[in-house]
Design a protein around this motif. Structure first.
Motif, short mmCIF file in Angstrom:
data_model
loop_
_atom_site.label_atom_id
_atom_site.label_comp_id
_atom_site.label_asym_id
_atom_site.label_seq_id
_atom_site.Cartn_x
_atom_site.Cartn_y
_atom_site.Cartn_z
N LYS A 1 70.86 13.56 70.47
CA LYS A 1 71.09 11.90 69.87
C LYS A 1 72.14 11.77 71.04
O LYS A 1 72.70 12.55 71.85
N PRO A 2 72.56 10.46 71.18
CA PRO A 2 73.44 10.07 72.10
C PRO A 2 74.81 10.67 71.74
O PRO A 2 75.15 11.19 70.69
N ASN A 3 75.40 10.98 72.98
CA ASN A 3 76.71 11.70 72.96
C ASN A 3 76.76 13.19 72.60
O ASN A 3 77.59 13.82 71.72
N THR A 4 75.36 13.77 72.88
CA THR A 4 75.48 15.18 72.58
C THR A 4 75.04 15.66 74.16
O THR A 4 74.85 15.13 75.07
N VAL A 5 75.67 16.93 74.33
CA VAL A 5 75.28 17.67 75.52
C VAL A 5 74.08 18.75 75.12
O VAL A 5 74.24 19.39 74.29
N VAL A 6 73.15 18.58 76.25
CA VAL A 6 71.99 19.15 76.18
C VAL A 6 71.83 20.34 77.14
O VAL A 6 72.14 19.84 78.45
N ALA A 7 71.24 21.44 76.88
CA ALA A 7 71.00 22.37 77.66
C ALA A 7 69.57 22.66 77.74
O ALA A 7 69.00 23.11 76.62
N LEU A 8 68.80 22.68 78.66
CA LEU A 8 67.22 22.95 78.57
C LEU A 8 66.72 23.36 79.91
O LEU A 8 67.33 23.43 80.86
N THR A 9 65.70 24.17 79.52
CA THR A 9 64.78 24.63 80.74
C THR A 9 63.67 23.69 80.88
O THR A 9 63.42 22.75 80.22
N PRO B 1 70.10 26.68 83.21
CA PRO B 1 69.52 25.56 82.68
C PRO B 1 70.11 24.15 83.02
O PRO B 1 71.30 24.32 83.55
N LEU B 2 69.34 23.01 82.94
CA LEU B 2 69.77 21.83 83.30
C LEU B 2 70.72 21.28 81.93
O LEU B 2 70.48 21.52 80.98
N VAL B 3 71.85 20.82 82.29
CA VAL B 3 72.71 20.57 81.44
C VAL B 3 73.44 19.02 81.54
O VAL B 3 73.84 18.90 82.75
N PHE B 4 73.27 18.19 80.81
CA PHE B 4 73.74 16.91 80.92
C PHE B 4 74.11 16.39 79.60
O PHE B 4 73.88 16.76 78.41
N LEU B 5 74.66 15.15 79.65
CA LEU B 5 75.31 14.37 78.63
C LEU B 5 74.14 13.35 78.44
O LEU B 5 74.00 12.62 79.02
N TYR B 6 73.77 13.60 77.01
CA TYR B 6 72.60 12.74 76.57
C TYR B 6 73.24 11.23 76.11
O TYR B 6 74.03 10.96 75.74
N VAL C 1 72.44 22.51 71.95
CA VAL C 1 72.49 21.09 71.90
C VAL C 1 74.10 21.24 71.00
O VAL C 1 74.31 21.80 70.17
N ARG C 2 75.08 20.51 71.62
CA ARG C 2 76.30 20.47 70.95
C ARG C 2 76.89 18.92 70.90
O ARG C 2 76.35 18.26 71.64
N GLU C 3 77.84 18.60 70.40
CA GLU C 3 78.54 17.23 70.27
C GLU C 3 79.34 17.36 71.66
O GLU C 3 79.80 18.40 72.30
N ALA C 4 79.31 16.19 72.23
CA ALA C 4 80.19 16.11 73.42
C ALA C 4 81.78 16.08 73.30
O ALA C 4 82.18 15.45 72.06
N THR C 5 82.52 16.65 74.32
CA THR C 5 83.94 16.48 73.87
C THR C 5 84.31 15.00 74.23
O THR C 5 83.80 14.44 74.91
N GLN C 6 85.70 15.01 73.60
CA GLN C 6 86.04 13.72 74.16
C GLN C 6 86.42 13.44 75.65
O GLN C 6 86.12 12.38 76.20
N ALA D 1 78.72 15.92 81.29
CA ALA D 1 78.94 17.11 80.61
C ALA D 1 79.75 18.04 81.52
O ALA D 1 79.70 17.91 82.75
N HIS D 2 80.44 18.91 80.83
CA HIS D 2 81.54 20.01 81.53
C HIS D 2 80.89 21.41 81.43
O HIS D 2 81.65 22.46 80.94
N GLY D 3 79.59 21.42 81.41
CA GLY D 3 78.97 22.63 81.18
C GLY D 3 78.20 22.94 79.89
O GLY D 3 78.57 22.34 79.04
N ILE D 4 77.68 24.12 79.71
CA ILE D 4 77.04 24.44 78.59
C ILE D 4 77.89 24.70 77.48
O ILE D 4 77.75 24.34 76.20
N ASP D 5 79.15 25.21 77.59
CA ASP D 5 80.03 25.29 76.72
C ASP D 5 81.31 24.21 76.69
O ASP D 5 82.11 24.43 75.71
N GLY D 6 81.26 23.30 77.53
CA GLY D 6 82.18 22.29 77.51
C GLY D 6 83.43 22.89 78.31
O GLY D 6 84.38 21.79 78.29
N HIS D 7 83.36 23.77 79.07
CA HIS D 7 84.56 24.04 79.74
C HIS D 7 84.39 24.49 80.94
O HIS D 7 85.58 25.27 81.64
N ALA D 8 83.28 24.12 81.59
CA ALA D 8 83.24 24.31 82.85
C ALA D 8 83.80 23.52 83.90
O ALA D 8 84.36 22.52 83.27
#
Length: 172
Positions: A4-12, A41-46, A150-155, A163-170
């Motif tokens: 959903k909006p404001n989630t970070v998605v990683a997908l093949t 994977p492709l990682v992006f802010l949805y 799929v995870r919530e995006a950080t502020q 997105a800052h990577g699959i775990d949010g710390h890249a």
């Protein structure tokens, strides 16, 4: 968690294209373009306009482990080919690096700073002719793949708009 909006998605994904010159959609007419595998994977802010809108629409509501497959028409992808989207660039522009070859992709920038690629279609003594259409304009896009995370995006990610990577710390 679902996409959903404001989630970070990683997908093949595996992307194939078909032209819109009357080709059917069977596997014989599909052309492989690229893929993203689980190890990269492709990682992006949805939901922030980074991806094609219809691409995101098809992913909405999916969750980790879900597989997907869909087709985007040319209009929902990179648009129909515009026969007028051509330009002639002076050969003077290429003095330092040498003339490109027909079929080469040239990185260009418009007067507002948008970067894009043009494909060389011809070369004369005075000019290098280029096609300014997106390389996949006029083609249907066929995506298949799997949702990896799929995870919530950080502020911080929301503030930066990516997105800052699959775990949010890249790194950025």
């Amino acid at each position: 968690m679902t996409i959903k909006p404001n989630t970070v998605v990683a997908l093949t994904y595996v992307l194939h294209t078909t032209g819109n010159e009357g080709n059917s959609v069977d596997a014989g007419n599909k052309v492989f373009v690229e893929e993203a595998k689980e190890d990269n994977p492709l990682v992006f802010l949805y939901g922030v306009g980074m991806m094609l809108p219809k691409f995101e629409e098809y992913l909405s509501g999916l969750k980790v482990g879900d597989e997907y497959g869909f087709e985007l028409s040319a209009a929902d992808g990179y648009g129909e080919k515009d026969p007028g989207a051509r330009a002639d660039l002076s050969v003077e522009m290429f003095k330092e690096g040498g003339l490109p070859q027909i079929g080469d992709k040239l990185p260009l920038q418009d007067d507002t700073g948008n970067r894009f690629q043009a494909v060389v279609t011809g070369i004369s003594d005075a000019a290098v002719s280029v096609d300014l259409n997106h390389p996949m304009a006029g083609q249907s896009l066929h995506f298949t793949g799997k949702i990896i995370a799929v995870r919530e995006a950080t502020q911080d990610e929301l503030n930066h708009g990516h997105a800052h990577g699959i775990d949010g710390h890249a790194g950025h």
